[in-house]
Design a protein around this motif. Structure first.
Motif, PDB file in Angstrom:
ATOM      1  N   GLY A  76       0.654  -0.913  -0.293  1.00 56.03           N
ATOM      2  CA  GLY A  76      -0.089   0.024   0.115  1.00 56.03           C
ATOM      3  C   GLY A  76       0.779   1.251  -0.229  1.00 56.03           C
ATOM      4  N   ASN A  77       1.852   1.449   1.039  1.00 54.54           N
ATOM      5  CA  ASN A  77       3.202   2.341   1.050  1.00 54.54           C
ATOM      6  C   ASN A  77       3.282   3.050  -0.679  1.00 54.54           C
ATOM      7  N   ASP A  78       3.478   1.530  -0.982  1.00 53.71           N
ATOM      8  CA  ASP A  78       4.494   1.893  -2.620  1.00 53.71           C
ATOM      9  C   ASP A  78       3.735   2.021  -4.091  1.00 53.71           C
ATOM     10  N   ARG A  79       2.367   2.246  -3.561  1.00 56.46           N
ATOM     11  CA  ARG A  79       1.046   2.589  -4.004  1.00 56.46           C
ATOM     12  C   ARG A  79       0.742   4.249  -3.929  1.00 56.46           C
ATOM     13  N   VAL A  80       0.988   4.283  -2.649  1.00 52.88           N
ATOM     14  CA  VAL A  80       0.490   5.221  -2.037  1.00 52.88           C
ATOM     15  C   VAL A  80       1.821   6.255  -2.888  1.00 52.88           C
ATOM     16  N   GLN A  81       3.587   6.107  -2.713  1.00 46.35           N
ATOM     17  CA  GLN A  81       4.353   6.703  -3.570  1.00 46.35           C
ATOM     18  C   GLN A  81       4.097   6.899  -4.163  1.00 46.35           C
ATOM     19  N   ALA A  82       4.110   5.724  -5.023  1.00 44.34           N
ATOM     20  CA  ALA A  82       3.677   5.519  -6.847  1.00 44.34           C
ATOM     21  C   ALA A  82       2.380   7.432  -7.088  1.00 44.34           C
ATOM     22  N   VAL A  83       1.444   7.444  -6.036  1.00 47.13           N
ATOM     23  CA  VAL A  83       0.771   7.678  -6.594  1.00 47.13           C
ATOM     24  C   VAL A  83       0.902  10.065  -5.949  1.00 47.13           C
TER      25      VAL A  83
END
Length: 361
Positions: A184-191
């Motif tokens: 989830g943090n990776d996705r947040v970082q992508a956003v």
């Protein structure tokens, strides 16, 4: 059920630790990530050293960091998904560090470095039955307890399970939760990365539109300056024509005045002649000259209002009002179409303004 807590809970059992370690393996060196860890645009992680090795291999002519030569960047493919990664002149040093993965690595290493005896299972003693170890888990109350509490105590009517089973299950759930949190943090970082790119695009587009806006207003100013020069030239021509006419009349009147003054002076000298015979010889001719001079008709003077230049005044109120209505377009037309409209406006607008601002005679 109360019991004394005598140790800090471990991160997980050997199986959970192995699963976590697999998530922390670099796909290039096949070892645990070594800091600093960088995150690629495709959201995969690499050791920065490994990423630099791959980048250097794909871009052999790229200058290393610290070189005096300015490089234009390069590209390489992610070893996990083959996504092409484009880098700027900073190379892999321009990639963002994944601080979350680095922190997890630190925690993992701390837990892995604990002495063996500290990792051995430690038994808690029941507070109500001091001689009994806590060895079961009450599913109804969701607390660890001892066997006597199940047989005679507060949990005799509750459903229980072996403590190791619940321990392994909850450790597995925690490990899965950590993995989900990392993902989830990776996705947040992508956003976040995408929104930072949006911010950069907004700044670039605003800078470009400011430049275009300045250029178009400079074009309008150039048109106004050109028209101003034309009108000033027309006014200067009219001024010169009027001045030439009036100055010609001044010279004509001056010549007549000079001739008349000389004739008067000559006539006065003749009247002072004491001898009548000599006077009479000159008087007839002088009388004729004086009479002719008095009958001379000079060119007419400038008509009343000839000096006025009011006909060269211009009205700019309607133009100023039109300029105040300039605003941003809301249609969202293409850039080329917009440029064509601006050019047409400059050509046609100049002719229209020339007709409107042409001085009335």
């Amino acid at each position: 059920m109360n019991f004394a807590v005598g140790f800090k809970p471990l991160l997980g059992d050997a199986h959970s630790m192995d699963n976590l370690e697999k998530q922390l393996i670099c796909p290039i060196c096949l070892e645990m990530f070594s800091k600093p860890v960088v995150i690629l645009p495709c959201q995969h992680n690499l050791c920065r050293k490994c990423a630099n090795d791959v980048f250097q291999a794909s871009n052999p002519l790229w200058q290393s960091r610290g070189s005096t030569t300015v490089s234009s960047g390069g590209r390489f493919r992610c070893p996990s998904c083959r996504h092409e990664v484009v880098l700027d002149r900073h190379g892999v040093y321009g990639l963002q560090r994944n601080l979350l993965v680095e922190n997890i690595i630190d925690i993992y290493k701390q837990e892995s470095s604990r002495p063996l005896h500290s990792k051995a299972e430690q038994h808690l003693m029941c507070e109500e039955h001091e001689e009994e170890k806590i060895n079961i888990y009450c599913l109804s109350c969701e607390v660890p307890t001892c066997s006597l509490c199940k047989v005679f105590g507060a949990h005799k009517d509750c459903e229980v399970a072996p403590l190791p089973n619940i321990y392994k299950r909850q450790k597995s759930e925690l490990s899965d939760g950590i993995a989900m949190l990392v993902a989830g943090n990776d996705r947040v970082q992508a956003v976040i990365t995408q929104m930072e790119e949006v911010c950069q695009t907004i700044e670039d587009n605003s800078r470009r539109q400011k430049q275009l806006l300045g250029q178009r207003f400079e074009t309008l100013c150039a048109v106004l300056e050109e028209r101003k020069a034309e009108l000033l030239q027309t006014l200067a021509r009219e001024q010169e024509e009027k001045l030439q006419r009036v100055r010609g009349l001044i010279r004509q009147y001056g010549d007549h005045l000079e001739a008349s003054s000389k004739l008067v002076e000559s006539a006065i000298q003749s009247m002072e002649e004491p001898q009548m015979a000599l006077y009479l010889q000159q008087a007839k001719e002088l009388i004729k000259k004086v009479g002719d001079m008095a009958k001379v008709e000079l060119a007419g003077r400038p008509e009343p209002g000839y000096e006025s230049m009011e006909q060269f005044s211009v009205s700019v109120e309607h133009v100023a009002e039109m300029l105040r209505t300039i605003d941003f377009q809301t249609g969202g037309s293409g850039e080329e179409e917009e440029e064509e409209l601006v050019l047409e406006g400059e050509d046609g607008g100049a002719g229209a303004e020339e007709e409107k601002l042409e001085p009335s005679e």
